[in-house]
Design a protein around this motif. Structure first.
Motif, PDB file in Angstrom:
ATOM      1  N   LEU A  29       0.812  -1.216   0.000  1.00  0.00           N
ATOM      2  CA  LEU A  29       0.000   0.000   0.000  1.00  0.00           C
ATOM      3  C   LEU A  29       0.840   1.258   0.000  1.00  0.00           C
ATOM      4  CD1 LEU A  29      -2.859  -0.906   2.538  1.00  0.00           C
ATOM      5  CD2 LEU A  29      -2.849  -1.140   0.050  1.00  0.00           C
ATOM      6  N   ALA A  30       2.075   1.166   0.481  1.00  0.00           N
ATOM      7  CA  ALA A  30       2.960   2.324   0.549  1.00  0.00           C
ATOM      8  C   ALA A  30       4.017   2.243  -0.545  1.00  0.00           C
ATOM      9  CB  ALA A  30       3.633   2.414   1.916  1.00  0.00           C
ATOM     10  N   ASN A  31       4.459   3.397  -0.990  1.00  0.00           N
ATOM     11  CA  ASN A  31       5.527   3.488  -1.970  1.00  0.00           C
ATOM     12  C   ASN A  31       6.858   3.258  -1.258  1.00  0.00           C
ATOM     13  OD1 ASN A  31       7.519   4.350  -3.831  1.00  0.00           O
ATOM     14  ND2 ASN A  31       6.045   5.696  -4.836  1.00  0.00           N
ATOM     15  N   VAL A  32       7.448   2.096  -1.477  1.00  0.00           N
ATOM     16  CA  VAL A  32       8.651   1.713  -0.739  1.00  0.00           C
ATOM     17  C   VAL A  32       9.810   2.635  -1.071  1.00  0.00           C
ATOM     18  CG1 VAL A  32      10.284  -0.165  -0.278  1.00  0.00           C
ATOM     19  CG2 VAL A  32       7.862  -0.677  -0.656  1.00  0.00           C
ATOM     20  N   SER A  33       9.904   3.089  -2.314  1.00  0.00           N
ATOM     21  CA  SER A  33      11.013   3.978  -2.680  1.00  0.00           C
ATOM     22  C   SER A  33      10.917   5.303  -1.926  1.00  0.00           C
ATOM     23  CB  SER A  33      11.000   4.234  -4.193  1.00  0.00           C
ATOM     24  OG  SER A  33       9.796   4.862  -4.590  1.00  0.00           O
ATOM     25  N   ASP A  34       9.707   5.839  -1.771  1.00  0.00           N
ATOM     26  CA  ASP A  34       9.544   7.060  -0.983  1.00  0.00           C
ATOM     27  C   ASP A  34       9.900   6.818   0.476  1.00  0.00           C
ATOM     28  OD1 ASP A  34       8.801   8.539  -3.127  1.00  0.00           O
ATOM     29  OD2 ASP A  34       6.646   8.459  -2.724  1.00  0.00           O
ATOM     30  N   VAL A  35       9.516   5.660   0.979  1.00  0.00           N
ATOM     31  CA  VAL A  35       9.810   5.342   2.377  1.00  0.00           C
ATOM     32  C   VAL A  35      11.306   5.284   2.612  1.00  0.00           C
ATOM     33  CG1 VAL A  35       9.592   3.589   4.166  1.00  0.00           C
ATOM     34  CG2 VAL A  35       7.623   4.146   2.723  1.00  0.00           C
ATOM     35  N   MET A  36      12.032   4.616   1.731  1.00  0.00           N
ATOM     36  CA  MET A  36      13.461   4.423   1.938  1.00  0.00           C
ATOM     37  C   MET A  36      14.250   5.699   1.677  1.00  0.00           C
ATOM     38  SD  MET A  36      13.516   1.393   2.993  1.00  0.00           S
ATOM     39  CE  MET A  36      15.279   1.178   3.059  1.00  0.00           C
ATOM     40  N   THR A  52       2.415   8.379   1.782  1.00  0.00           N
ATOM     41  CA  THR A  52       3.225   7.567   0.859  1.00  0.00           C
ATOM     42  C   THR A  52       2.346   6.546   0.146  1.00  0.00           C
ATOM     43  OG1 THR A  52       3.755   6.026   2.675  1.00  0.00           O
ATOM     44  CG2 THR A  52       5.324   7.815   2.238  1.00  0.00           C
ATOM     45  N   ARG A  53       1.086   6.859  -0.046  1.00  0.00           N
ATOM     46  CA  ARG A  53       0.155   5.882  -0.622  1.00  0.00           C
ATOM     47  C   ARG A  53       0.471   5.604  -2.083  1.00  0.00           C
ATOM     48  NH1 ARG A  53      -5.722   7.831   1.831  1.00  0.00           N
ATOM     49  NH2 ARG A  53      -5.023   8.079   3.996  1.00  0.00           N
ATOM     50  N   GLU A  54       0.520   4.350  -2.404  1.00  0.00           N
ATOM     51  CA  GLU A  54       0.686   3.918  -3.794  1.00  0.00           C
ATOM     52  C   GLU A  54       0.327   2.438  -3.866  1.00  0.00           C
ATOM     53  OE1 GLU A  54       3.977   4.753  -7.066  1.00  0.00           O
ATOM     54  OE2 GLU A  54       4.554   3.088  -5.777  1.00  0.00           O
ATOM     55  N   TRP A  55      -0.745   2.140  -4.587  1.00  0.00           N
ATOM     56  CA  TRP A  55      -1.138   0.741  -4.758  1.00  0.00           C
ATOM     57  C   TRP A  55      -1.595   0.538  -6.186  1.00  0.00           C
ATOM     58  CZ3 TRP A  55      -3.656   3.691  -0.853  1.00  0.00           C
ATOM     59  CH2 TRP A  55      -4.821   4.315  -1.272  1.00  0.00           C
ATOM     60  N   LYS A  56      -1.685  -0.720  -6.562  1.00  0.00           N
ATOM     61  CA  LYS A  56      -2.106  -1.057  -7.914  1.00  0.00           C
ATOM     62  C   LYS A  56      -3.573  -0.696  -8.099  1.00  0.00           C
ATOM     63  CE  LYS A  56       1.886  -2.834  -8.882  1.00  0.00           C
ATOM     64  NZ  LYS A  56       2.802  -2.160  -9.830  1.00  0.00           N
TER      65      LYS A  56
END
Length: 526
Positions: free
Chosen positions: A72-79, A147-151
């Protein structure tokens, strides 16, 4: 005073919702270890709930952690924005712990909106919605970063409301995409949006959209109150909302309109109606919904006025055929043979010779058979569903005639009835007509044309008693509003449609002036 409170100041406005009865707010704990233990225990150590602990400093360790949901979260933004930027910002300030909250906010704001949260319910809501929560040891607050991003399914042409001429974009299952599609068509700052979270378990996002200064304030307040009164554990589709907010429960006629076309929603908003968007479904609700709205199509306003008027008249003719054709055939052949010309009567009686069932049983058998084939065509795989339904109807109809179970005239009547039902633009209104058809067939088999007349009178009385958010369902027929007849059965050219419907757009009636430049907008935000 806490430094986080000083830094953040006033809490940002969040989605409004009615908390379930008995729910208590549990504040966050300042000790990081206890907070993470609570999170793991509540989520059952689910592997998709990611908890990443790290130290912001080396000399004087300040422990922190981020919590997000994988998928559900954008991992690249998180990291990148959360982990790397936070540590770099810390190194640039010579490890000044007094500036810690400011550093966190400055780092997180690089990727979007950031809000502070104070209790576990807000924390879990943010994490399970795709946001990333940052917690620091020693602080009883946390920061939720967007950081929401899902398919999600791409924007495609609506499958239930197709048009020959008109836009091809349709709503998707993502709420924010749907609101953007509406705002793309209505670039007005007075297009207001109220957010709700409904469902104790699902916590589904629901949006109420309306144009301030055009929509009837009584309708807007009524819609808001009805949404706030909903108390249920799950909202999975807009049909849940529709049953909660509709005026009349035990009625075959729909009182809330649903569509998956952004242009239909935009047109409804401009007329003074309100739209209800539900996350997870492409079908948007429009209210108030009048009887005439279900007979009209978006394409009526994209074709010339004379063509649109002709098609509307054709729809009303198809409506009566779909509702009355089998019942009229049963009544005439059973009770009123004298109304049929002699040559036609002789032909019909010759066809019915040897058929063991009365006309009512014939009609019921054929109608049930066609309803079964229709549902089978909808549920079967798309590649073969249409072929099976068409071939099945032809084969079964011909076989029934050859076997002497039904007459050829009954097959023609049922076929015309089914085709006429497909002319109705609204699927929900089409289902209503199919239910009423069986009731009228029973009355026709019992009392003939007099039974049909009594059934129609009862139906009209029921329609006139219905309301949709307080607006008479049969307006502008009953009550008769002469000004609104210009866009009812007949559609005048756009240059003649200078006023909005009287009952839905009571605040700002005038749309424009023929041949005049638009005047300045005098709406206020009060």
């Amino acid at each position: 005073m806490n430094v986080l409170s000083q830094l953040f100041g006033k809490k940002p406005k969040r989605a409004s919702s009615v908390p379930p009865p008995g729910e208590k707010k549990e504040p966050l704990e300042a000790r990081l270890r206890d907070l993470l233990h609570k999170v793991r225990a509540t989520t059952g150590n689910s592997p998709d709930i990611i908890i990443r602990e790290f130290a912001l400093t080396q000399d004087k360790p300040v422990q922190a952690a981020i919590i997000y949901t994988d998928g559900l979260a954008n991992v690249s933004d998180v990291m990148e924005a959360l982990l790397i930027d936070m540590k770099e910002a810390w190194a640039c300030t010579q490890q000044d712990t007094s500036r810690l909250p400011e550093l966190l906010i400055q780092s997180i704001l690089k990727i979007g909106e950031a809000v502070e949260i104070y209790d576990y319910s807000e924390l879990f809501q943010a994490v399970l919605s795709g946001d990333t929560v940052v917690v620091v040891d020693g602080y009883a607050q946390a920061i939720a970063a967007s950081t929401r991003e899902w398919k999600e399914r791409g924007i495609s042409e609506p499958s239930s409301q197709t048009v020959i001429r008109g836009p091809r974009d349709g709503f998707t299952e993502t709420l924010r995409t749907n609101t953007a599609l509406v705002r793309r068509k209505i670039k007005d700052p007075y297009l207001w949006l109220d957010m709700f979270q409904i469902g104790r378990v699902t916590k589904t996002d629901v949006a109420l959209m309306y144009i301030k200064g055009i929509a009837n304030e009584k309708v807007v307040n009524e819609a808001r109150e009805r949404l706030q009164r909903i108390c249920i554990d799950a909202i999975l589709e807009s049909g849940y909302i529709e049953e909660f907010i509709q005026d009349e429960t035990f009625s075959p006629f729909p009182t809330v309109y649903n569509t998956e076309r952004p242009d239909v929603v935009a047109a409804g908003l401009v007329e003074g109606r309100v739209a209800i968007l539900v996350d997870g479904t492409p079908f948007v609700l429009l209210a108030p919904a009048l009887f005439t709205h279900f007979i009209q199509s978006a394409e009526d306003y994209y074709q010339r006025a004379d063509i649109s008027t002709l098609i509307r008249i054709l729809r009303y003719i198809a409506l009566f055929i779909s509702m009355l054709a089998p019942a009229a055939y049963i009544a005439v052949t059973t009770f009123h043979q004298e109304m049929i010309p002699t040559s036609l009567l002789i032909g019909l009686m010759a066809q019915r010779e040897g058929i063991p069932f009365p006309a009512f049983i014939e009609a019921v058998l054929m109608e049930l058979t066609f309803e079964i084939l229709r549902e089978a065509g909808v549920r079967m795989p798309r590649a073969i569903g249409q072929a099976v339904s068409i071939v099945g109807a032809l084969v079964i109809g011909q076989a029934a005639v050859d076997a002497g179970l039904v007459g050829p005239a009954m097959v023609i009547i049922v076929s015309i009835t089914a085709i006429s039902n497909f002319v109705i633009p609204s699927f929900s209104m089409g289902i209503s007509l199919r239910m009423i058809r069986f009731a009228l067939m029973l009355l026709a088999a019992s009392f003939g044309l007099f039974g049909i007349l009594v059934g129609l009178i009862a139906m009209v009385l029921h329609l006139c008693s219905l309301r949709s958010f307080g607006i008479p369902y049969m307006a502008p027929f009953a009550p008769h509003i002469q000004e609104d007849q210009k866009d009812n059965i007949f559609r005048l050219p756009h240059w003649a449609l200078l006023t909005r419907p009287r009952l839905t757009g009571q605040t700002n009636i005038v749309r424009g002036q023929s041949g005049a430049a638009p005047k300045s907008d005098d709406r206020t935000t009060n």
